[in-house]
Motif scaffolding. Structure first.
Motif, mmCIF file in Angstrom:
data_model
loop_
_atom_site.group_PDB
_atom_site.id
_atom_site.type_symbol
_atom_site.label_atom_id
_atom_site.label_comp_id
_atom_site.label_asym_id
_atom_site.label_seq_id
_atom_site.Cartn_x
_atom_site.Cartn_y
_atom_site.Cartn_z
ATOM 1 N N LYS A 2 1.479 -8.552 -33.823
ATOM 2 C CA LYS A 2 2.905 -7.980 -34.457
ATOM 3 C C LYS A 2 3.386 -8.289 -35.845
ATOM 4 O O LYS A 2 3.566 -8.776 -36.084
ATOM 5 C CB LYS A 2 3.617 -7.971 -33.019
ATOM 6 N N GLN A 3 3.938 -6.610 -36.373
ATOM 7 C CA GLN A 3 4.513 -6.832 -37.637
ATOM 8 C C GLN A 3 5.348 -5.511 -37.343
ATOM 9 O O GLN A 3 5.477 -4.378 -35.909
ATOM 10 C CB GLN A 3 3.314 -6.685 -38.211
ATOM 11 N N LYS A 4 6.524 -5.663 -38.241
ATOM 12 C CA LYS A 4 7.711 -4.688 -38.241
ATOM 13 C C LYS A 4 7.284 -4.124 -39.436
ATOM 14 O O LYS A 4 6.838 -4.112 -40.267
ATOM 15 C CB LYS A 4 8.820 -5.750 -37.880
ATOM 16 N N TYR A 5 7.388 -2.649 -38.585
ATOM 17 C CA TYR A 5 7.556 -1.203 -39.911
ATOM 18 C C TYR A 5 8.952 -0.403 -39.328
ATOM 19 O O TYR A 5 9.435 -1.116 -39.093
ATOM 20 C CB TYR A 5 6.666 -0.875 -39.338
ATOM 21 N N THR A 6 9.482 -0.326 -40.612
ATOM 22 C CA THR A 6 10.535 0.401 -40.802
ATOM 23 C C THR A 6 10.438 2.041 -41.920
ATOM 24 O O THR A 6 9.250 2.753 -42.305
ATOM 25 C CB THR A 6 11.614 0.025 -42.415
ATOM 26 N N SER A 15 13.719 0.707 -37.403
ATOM 27 C CA SER A 15 12.380 -0.331 -37.225
ATOM 28 C C SER A 15 11.649 -0.121 -36.698
ATOM 29 O O SER A 15 12.039 -0.326 -35.263
ATOM 30 C CB SER A 15 13.337 -1.760 -37.323
ATOM 31 N N ILE A 17 8.286 -2.348 -34.040
ATOM 32 C CA ILE A 17 7.343 -3.460 -33.923
ATOM 33 C C ILE A 17 6.246 -3.063 -33.350
ATOM 34 O O ILE A 17 6.405 -2.606 -32.131
ATOM 35 C CB ILE A 17 8.353 -4.741 -32.938
#
Length: 83
Positions: A2-6, A15, A17
């Protein structure tokens, strides 16, 4: 992983995930942004209402595609049975 994106959707920063690749997340965000702006500009409603209308339209599209997919699967099964 999992990665966090804006994402910027209709000038709102959000935001997210996700396990999806960055390109997929950006593509989805772009589609939502265009749809939100389209609804917002047409109806001149508040952005929260535009977001709900966008969600309703997305769910309606998903239901329609699910039904069409099921119909196509049945057509393939029937075709294969005829052999």
């Amino acid at each position: 992983m999992k990665q966090k994106y804006t994402l910027n959707i209709a000038d709102l920063q959000i935001s997210v995930i996700s396990d999806a690749p960055a390109e997929e997340v950006q593509k989805i965000g772009g589609i939502l942004d265009r749809k939100m702006r389209e609804i917002y500009l047409k109806s001149r409603c508040p952005k929260t209402e535009a977001a709900l209308l966008c969600a309703l339209e997305c769910v309606a599209d998903r239901i329609s595609l699910t039904e069409k997919t099921a119909e196509l699967i049945l057509n393939v099964i029937n075709y294969q049975r005829r052999g």
